[in-house]
Design a protein around this motif. Structure first.
Motif, mmCIF file in Angstrom:
data_model
loop_
_atom_site.group_PDB
_atom_site.id
_atom_site.type_symbol
_atom_site.label_atom_id
_atom_site.label_comp_id
_atom_site.label_asym_id
_atom_site.label_seq_id
_atom_site.Cartn_x
_atom_site.Cartn_y
_atom_site.Cartn_z
ATOM 1 N N GLY A 41 10.074 68.600 16.130
ATOM 2 C CA GLY A 41 9.251 69.005 14.996
ATOM 3 C C GLY A 41 7.773 69.025 15.356
ATOM 4 O O GLY A 41 7.033 69.967 15.000
ATOM 5 N N ALA A 42 7.327 67.979 16.055
ATOM 6 C CA ALA A 42 5.916 67.924 16.457
ATOM 7 C C ALA A 42 5.588 69.022 17.462
ATOM 8 O O ALA A 42 4.509 69.633 17.399
ATOM 9 C CB ALA A 42 5.609 66.550 17.043
ATOM 10 N N LEU A 43 6.495 69.300 18.398
ATOM 11 C CA LEU A 43 6.258 70.357 19.375
ATOM 12 C C LEU A 43 6.189 71.721 18.708
ATOM 13 O O LEU A 43 5.398 72.587 19.111
ATOM 14 C CB LEU A 43 7.355 70.345 20.439
ATOM 15 C CG LEU A 43 7.302 69.182 21.430
ATOM 16 C CD1 LEU A 43 8.574 69.135 22.268
ATOM 17 C CD2 LEU A 43 6.083 69.316 22.342
ATOM 18 N N LEU A 44 6.991 71.932 17.682
ATOM 19 C CA LEU A 44 6.930 73.186 16.937
ATOM 20 C C LEU A 44 5.559 73.347 16.280
ATOM 21 O O LEU A 44 4.963 74.441 16.301
ATOM 22 C CB LEU A 44 8.030 73.231 15.885
ATOM 23 C CG LEU A 44 8.047 74.469 14.976
ATOM 24 C CD1 LEU A 44 8.241 75.725 15.809
ATOM 25 C CD2 LEU A 44 9.148 74.349 13.925
ATOM 26 N N ALA A 45 5.037 72.267 15.715
ATOM 27 C CA ALA A 45 3.715 72.322 15.094
ATOM 28 C C ALA A 45 2.644 72.659 16.125
ATOM 29 O O ALA A 45 1.738 73.468 15.869
ATOM 30 C CB ALA A 45 3.401 70.985 14.422
ATOM 31 N N VAL A 46 2.735 72.056 17.317
ATOM 32 C CA VAL A 46 1.760 72.344 18.375
ATOM 33 C C VAL A 46 1.894 73.795 18.836
ATOM 34 O O VAL A 46 0.885 74.474 19.078
ATOM 35 C CB VAL A 46 1.945 71.375 19.558
ATOM 36 C CG1 VAL A 46 1.089 71.804 20.746
ATOM 37 C CG2 VAL A 46 1.596 69.956 19.143
ATOM 38 N N ALA A 98 6.381 61.438 17.766
ATOM 39 C CA ALA A 98 5.739 62.638 17.229
ATOM 40 C C ALA A 98 4.224 62.484 17.216
ATOM 41 O O ALA A 98 3.481 63.437 17.488
ATOM 42 C CB ALA A 98 6.249 62.905 15.805
ATOM 43 N N GLY A 99 3.742 61.270 16.916
ATOM 44 C CA GLY A 99 2.308 61.019 16.944
ATOM 45 C C GLY A 99 1.720 61.242 18.326
ATOM 46 O O GLY A 99 0.615 61.778 18.460
ATOM 47 N N LEU A 100 2.455 60.849 19.367
ATOM 48 C CA LEU A 100 1.999 61.084 20.739
ATOM 49 C C LEU A 100 1.886 62.580 21.016
ATOM 50 O O LEU A 100 0.891 63.053 21.588
ATOM 51 C CB LEU A 100 2.966 60.431 21.716
ATOM 52 C CG LEU A 100 2.807 60.785 23.202
ATOM 53 C CD1 LEU A 100 1.413 60.437 23.690
ATOM 54 C CD2 LEU A 100 3.865 60.077 24.033
ATOM 55 N N VAL A 101 2.900 63.348 20.613
ATOM 56 C CA VAL A 101 2.869 64.800 20.813
ATOM 57 C C VAL A 101 1.679 65.423 20.097
ATOM 58 O O VAL A 101 0.938 66.238 20.673
ATOM 59 C CB VAL A 101 4.183 65.439 20.318
ATOM 60 C CG1 VAL A 101 4.053 66.961 20.268
ATOM 61 C CG2 VAL A 101 5.340 65.045 21.224
ATOM 62 N N LEU A 102 1.478 65.040 18.845
ATOM 63 C CA LEU A 102 0.402 65.647 18.068
ATOM 64 C C LEU A 102 -0.975 65.218 18.564
ATOM 65 O O LEU A 102 -1.913 66.015 18.588
ATOM 66 C CB LEU A 102 0.562 65.289 16.588
ATOM 67 C CG LEU A 102 1.801 65.888 15.914
ATOM 68 C CD1 LEU A 102 1.952 65.350 14.496
ATOM 69 C CD2 LEU A 102 1.721 67.410 15.903
ATOM 70 N N LEU A 103 -1.109 63.961 18.968
ATOM 71 C CA LEU A 103 -2.387 63.491 19.477
ATOM 72 C C LEU A 103 -2.770 64.230 20.756
ATOM 73 O O LEU A 103 -3.904 64.702 20.909
ATOM 74 C CB LEU A 103 -2.329 61.988 19.734
ATOM 75 C CG LEU A 103 -3.611 61.334 20.281
ATOM 76 C CD1 LEU A 103 -4.763 61.521 19.317
ATOM 77 C CD2 LEU A 103 -3.373 59.858 20.563
ATOM 78 N N GLY A 104 -1.826 64.336 21.683
ATOM 79 C CA GLY A 104 -2.113 65.066 22.917
ATOM 80 C C GLY A 104 -2.161 66.570 22.711
ATOM 81 O O GLY A 104 -3.032 67.254 23.254
ATOM 82 N N GLY A 105 -1.251 67.092 21.891
ATOM 83 C CA GLY A 105 -1.146 68.538 21.713
ATOM 84 C C GLY A 105 -2.275 69.161 20.944
ATOM 85 O O GLY A 105 -2.533 70.365 21.075
ATOM 86 N N THR A 106 -2.965 68.375 20.102
ATOM 87 C CA THR A 106 -4.091 68.922 19.348
ATOM 88 C C THR A 106 -5.429 68.635 20.019
ATOM 89 O O THR A 106 -6.480 68.880 19.425
ATOM 90 C CB THR A 106 -4.115 68.360 17.914
ATOM 91 O OG1 THR A 106 -4.210 66.922 17.963
ATOM 92 C CG2 THR A 106 -2.855 68.751 17.148
#
Length: 504
Positions: A22-27, A119-127
C-alpha cells in the motif's frame, strides 16, 4: 517504553506485506503524478536518452558515458521499441520504487517491524525530496537503489553467516553496481570498514575469488569496447578524468576535493525530513548505549541499526570531502530513513513514533508539491510548437538540451556554451537560438550580448528556477550551499528565462 517487536510468523508477514504494498503504491503515484508535464528535469536525462538511442542503432561511441555502460545497455532494448522519452522516464520511476521496496522489505523483515511501521519506513524514504526528484529523471539513480538494496542485504547476511559463498555474492552485487553507476566505488571503503570490524578471516580465504568477480565487468566491457573500436582503457579512463580533470569544465570548476562539513547537514535540515538528521543522532545514542553495555564488539556481527549507521555515517563523512550535490548521498537516504524508524522504536512509544512519521511524511509531500509540482508544466513543448509554426529546422540552445525531446523529424538542436559560437553556427544555417535559462543552473555565464538583444518570443520556466535543480548542479559548478541558493534566487528574478532569437 517501546513495544516488543512481533515475531515473523506467517500472518504477521502477510500483514506487513500488505502495508508495504500500500505504501509503495502511494509512492509510485507521487513519482508518476504529472510526469508528462515535467519533461526532463536535467541535462543528463536527455543526454542519457540520446546515448541509448545511439546504442540501439549500433553506435557505441559513447558506451562509457558517465562510466555507466550497464545502465545504458539496460535501456537499449527499450530504444528498439520506442523513442518516447516518457516511456524511459516512467520505467525509471518504477525502478526507483522497486529499489525502495526491496530495501524496506529487507529492513522490515530483519527488524520484525509491524505493518504500520514498515509502511512508515517506505513513506519516509519514498517521499524524500531528492529521491522523488531523481525518481522522475532518466539517470542511473533509480536502478542504483535496487542494487544498493541487494548489496546491503547480501553483505549483512554474509556477516551473520560467514562463508566464501556469501562474500562472492557480495562481490557480484558490487560488480553489478559498478556497471550501472561509478559511485558504487564509494561502497568499497565502507565494506572494508565493516569487514575489518567482522575480522573473521573470510577475506583472506575468499578475497581472490571476490576480486576476480569485481574485475570481470572491466574485462568484458574492455573487450566489448575494443570490438566496437574504442580503447580498452576507456572505462578506467573515465575514472581517472573524474578524479583528475585535465581542464576546468565550462563552469570553471576543476577540483574534485572540496571539504565542506556543513553542506549535507544544511541540505538535509532545509529540504528533507527533520527525522533524517534526528534519526542519525538518535542512532548514535542507541549505538553508544549498546557499546557501553558490551553488545558491540569487534569480531561479532553488527546488529541492523549499527550496520546501517556505518553506511549512512561513512557516506555522509566521505562525500563531505568531495564536490557536492544532494545526489552525493543517494545511497544514504534509505539507510537514514531506516535509522529514524529503528532508533525511534528504541527511544519512543509506538504512538509517538507513528505521529512523528505521519507529520514528517506530510511535510515531505508539501515540499514535493511546492518544489516539484507547483512549477509545472515545463515550457519546452511551447517553444517547440512555436518553432514548428515558423518553419525552423536548425536551432541552437544555450547549455540546456531539454528542447531536443520535443523537436520533430527534420529538426536539429545544437547546444552551445559560449555566444561566440553563434557566428559560425549562423554560417552553417542555424536559424534560431534559444537563450535557455539552464545556463544559470550550470553557471555558464557567457551570453551577455545575446541577453541584451530583443527576442522574437519568450516564455516563463519555473522548473528551471527551483532551488533543488541548482543544488543538484553544485557538483558541476563547485559552488557552496549558500552560493548555490543565492544563484537560484537570482534566477527567480528572471520572469522569462526561455528567450528565442532569430539569427540574421
Amino acid at each position: 517504553m517501546p513495544a516488543v517487536a512481533p515475531t515473523n510468523n506467517a500472518p504477521e508477514r502477510l500483514r506487513r506485506a500488505a502495508w508495504l504494498l500500500g505504501a509503495l503504491l502511494a509512492v509510485a503515484i507521487l513519482r508518476l503524478w504529472r510526469l508528462p508535464e515535467a519533461g526532463p528535469p536535467d541535462f543528463d536525462s536527455v543526454r542519457n536518452w540520446q546515448v541509448v538511442q545511439e546504442l540501439a542503432q549500433g553506435n557505441f561511441a559513447h558506451l562509457f558515458h558517465h562510466g555507466s555502460p550497464g545502465f545504458l545497455l539496460l535501456f537499449a532494448p527499450v530504444a528498439l521499441l520506442t523513442r518516447d522519452f516518457m516511456v524511459f522516464q516512467g520505467i525509471n520511476a518504477l525502478l526507483g520504487v522497486a529499489g525502495l521496496g526491496l530495501f524496506a522489505a529487507w529492513v522490515s523483515r530483519e527488524a520484525r517491524l509491524p505493518g504500520p511501521e514498515a509502511a512508515g519506513l517506505v513513506l519516509l524514504g519514498g517521499t524524500s525530496l531528492l529521491l522523488t526528484f531523481s525518481g522522475r529523471d532518466f539517470t542511473m539513480s533509480s536502478v542504483s537503489l535496487i542494487v544498493a538494496a541487494g548489496l546491503q542485504r547480501s553483505h549483512f547476511a554474509r556477516l551473520q553467516q560467514p562463508g566464501r559463498t556469501g562474500l562472492v555474492r557480495v562481490a557480484s552485487w558490487l560488480a553489478l553496481g559498478l556497471c550501472l553507476n561509478y559511485k558504487f566505488l564509494f561502497a568499497l571503503p565502507i565494506l572494508a570498514v565493516l569487514e575489518w570490524w567482522q575480522a573473521d578471516g573470510t577475506w583472506r580465504r575468499a578475497g581472490g575469488r571476490a576480486l576476480l568477480v569485481l574485475a570481470t565487468p572491466y574485462v568484458l566491457f574492455g573487450l566489448l569496447g575494443v570490438a566496437v573500436g574504442l580503447p580498452w582503457y576507456r572505462w578506467l579512463g573515465f575514472y581517472w578524468r573524474t578524479v583528475v580533470p585535465a581542464t576546468a569544465n565550462v563552469a570553471g570548476r576543476q577540483a574534485t576535493l572540496h571539504l565542506d562539513l556543513a553542506y549535507y547537514p544544511r541540505y538535509l535540515a532545509t529540504f528533507e525530513s527533520p527525522l533524517l538528521l534526528a534519526g542519525l543522532v538518535a542512532a548514535l545514542v542507541v549505538a553508544a548505549s549498546q557499546w557501553r553495555r558490551g553488545e558491540l564488539r569487534r569480531g561479532q556481527p553488527l546488529p541492523l541499526l549499527s550496520y546501517l549507521l556505518v553506511w549512512a555515517g561513512c557516506l555522509l563523512a566521505g562525500m563531505s570531502l568531495l564536490i557536492k550535490a544532494p545526489r552525493g548521498l543517494l545511497l544514504a537516504y534509505l539507510p537514514l530513513a531506516a535509522l529514524a524508524v529503528l532508533s525511534g522504536r528504541h527511544l519512543l512509544p509506538r504512538p509517538v513514533l507513528a505521529l512523528a512519521l505521519l507529520a514528517t511524511v506530510a511535510l515531505n509531500i508539501y515540499r514535493i508539491q511546492t518544489q516539484l509540482y507547483a512549477p509545472l508544466p515545463g515550457r519546452y513543448p511551447a517553444v517547440a510548437a512555436w518553432l514548428r509554426q515558423h518553419g525552423a529546422t536548425h536551432v541552437a540552445s544555450t547549455v540546456g538540451n531539454g528542447l531536443a525531446l520535443y523537436l520533430g523529424p527534420g529538426q536539429t538542436l545544437t547546444v552551445i556554451t559560449d555566444e561566440r559560437e553563434l557566428a559560425a553556427l549562423r554560417r552553417q544555417g542555424i536559424q534560431y537560438v534559444l537563450l535557455d535559462g539552464y545556463w544559470r543552473v550550470a553557471g555558464v555565464a557567457r551570453f551577455d550580448s545575446l541577453r541584451r538583444q530583443q527576442p522574437v518570443a519568450a516564455w516563463p520556466a519555473p522548473p528551471l528556477q527551483q532551488p533543488l535543480l541548482f543544488l543538484e548542479h553544485s557538483e558541476f559548478t563547485g559552488l557552496s550551499f549558500g552560493e548555490t541558493l543565492a544563484a537560484s534566487r537570482a534566477a527567480a528574478a528572471d520572469t522569462l528565462p526561455l528567450r528565442l532569437y532569430r539569427l540574421r
